[in-house]
Design an enzyme around this catalytic site. Structure first.
Site, PDB file in Angstrom:
ATOM      1  N   SER A  29       7.210  -5.681   0.565  1.00 26.13           N
ATOM      2  CA  SER A  29       7.501  -4.382   0.149  1.00 26.13           C
ATOM      3  C   SER A  29       7.530  -3.428   1.464  1.00 26.13           C
ATOM      4  CB  SER A  29       6.948  -3.931  -1.231  1.00 26.13           C
ATOM      5  OG  SER A  29       5.488  -3.937  -1.013  1.00 26.13           O
ATOM      6  N   ASP A 319       2.853   5.482  -4.449  1.00 24.54           N
ATOM      7  CA  ASP A 319       2.690   4.908  -5.570  1.00 24.54           C
ATOM      8  C   ASP A 319       1.057   3.900  -5.299  1.00 24.54           C
ATOM      9  OD1 ASP A 319       3.057   2.226  -4.610  1.00 24.54           O
ATOM     10  OD2 ASP A 319       4.921   2.080  -5.719  1.00 24.54           O
ATOM     11  N   HIS A 322       1.734   1.684  -2.192  1.00 25.84           N
ATOM     12  CA  HIS A 322       2.800   1.836  -0.966  1.00 25.84           C
ATOM     13  C   HIS A 322       2.374   3.277  -0.400  1.00 25.84           C
ATOM     14  CE1 HIS A 322       4.669  -1.231  -3.462  1.00 25.84           C
ATOM     15  NE2 HIS A 322       4.763  -1.859  -2.302  1.00 25.84           N
TER      16      HIS A 322
END
Ligand SMILES: *[C@@H]1O[C@H](CO)[C@@H](O)[C@H](O)[C@H]1NC(C)=O
Length: 344
Positions: A29, A319, A322
């Site tokens: 990610s 978040d 991240h």
């Protein structure tokens, strides 16, 4: 002043003669630009407020409010401002010829890590790359395609999930490996991957190091009793792992003649940002922007949560797992200057 001007001019000149025709991305990610949108997994981010600051507001599947480091790196190399996801049906080989992303959020070096959330295993990313090579040769012809494949810059960024989503969360790997053994196991997989990528024609490769993963807001939340401090143990594991990756880079450079391999290490710069957020223009480093900022990511970070911050630029993290776009930009600028400059 004159110095700065000359330096900028030089960068412009180098850009015009840029020798990197495409940015090709593998990983998790930290670099997935939307492949998970097309995968049967609960780990997604193609809904608001993700992408809130992406080109006027577009949830692309990037785990951030805006762009990711490969997007900024691509732009810095004068290629294009975003690197499209390979599985996104709105893009085609005409787009991918100048950059393509095979990354999948939630994946790891270890097959057991990608199994946790049913995302694309790392080995499968290389299978997609082989498919891409065929398409590129059909599109550009063999000679031109081979030139593009060998001149392109390859970015590899993953490993955090192997520790935080797998090794320290589930018992399987801990029963089998000490953490040192597990690190060596992962480094072995990284070595095989890079060797195969090299054999397929890649030359300019950046292997990404781990961030200070004990400082991700989600991990800090587990340290609630000590005032949400960073989890020192995880930072040490990341630091040690980066040392082993650096050794791997030296070894592969000896073994694979003609490879131009660098370790791109975000650890120091990100730790510096987290320890003195104000000097980078941030106001908050311990808690993320989205929702309460202490646990939410993916579906838990959604537009129905009224607590999400108004200005993500004040936050280091978007978040609980991240960084914000602003942090991604600082990291990308840093690694372009310090690790990737030789490829410009
Ligand atoms: C991961 O799975 C693939 C596909 O089954 C296999 O080829 C590969 O050897 C596995 N990797 C490791 C390190 O076990």
């Amino acid at each position: 002043m004159a110095w700065l001007f000359l330096a900028q001019l030089l960068i412009q000149i180098l850009r015009i003669h840029a020798k990197v025709p495409a940015i090709i991305v593998f990983g998790d990610s930290s670099v997935d630009s939307g492949n998970n949108n097309q995968v049967q997994t609960i780990l997604k981010s193609n809904f608001e407020p993700y992408g809130r600051d992406f080109n006027g507001g577009q949830p692309t599947g990037r785990f951030s409010n805006g762009r990711l480091p490969p997007d900024f790196i691509s732009e810095a190399f004068g290629v294009k401002p975003v690197v499209p996801a390979y599985l996104d049906p709105t893009y085609h080989i005409t787009d991918f010829a100048t950059g393509v992303c095979f990354a999948s959020a939630g994946t790891g070096y270890d097959n057991a890590t990608s199994n946790v959330l049913s995302v694309i295993p790392f080995w499968k990313e290389l299978e997609y790359y082989k498919e891409y090579q065929k398409q590129l040769r059909d599109y550009l012809g063999h000679q031109k395609a081979n030139e593009v494949l060998s001149e392109s810059l390859y970015l590899i960024s993953l490993g955090t999930n192997d520790f935080l989503e797998n090794y320290y969360l589930l018992p399987g790997r801990r029963l089998k490996f000490s953490v040192e053994e597990y690190q060596s196991f992962l480094v072995g997989i990284a070595g095989n991957f890079i060797t195969e990528l090299f054999q397929l024609g890649a030359r300019k490769i950046s292997l990404g190091g781990l961030p200070p993963m004990g400082c991700l807001p989600l991990e800090r939340t587990t340290n609630i009793l000590s005032g949400r401090d960073c989890v020192e143990k995880y930072n040490i594991v990341a630091w040690d792992f980066n040392g082993k990756l650096q050794e791997l880079v030296m070894k592969l450079k000896n073994e694979l003649s003609g490879i131009r391999l660098v370790l791109t290490n975000p650890f120091d710069i990100l730790l510096e940002i987290i320890q003195s957020p104000h000097s980078f223009g941030f106001e908050e480093a311990a808690v993320a922007c989205c929702a309460t900022g202490v646990v939410e990511m993916g579906y838990m970070c959604n537009k129905f949560n009224p607590l999400t911050c108004a200005d993500a630029d004040k936050y280091v993290f978007w978040d609980a797992f991240h960084p914000t776009e602003k942090t991604n930009r600082i990291i990308a600028d840093h690694v372009v200057k310090h690790s990737l400059a030789e490829f410009i």
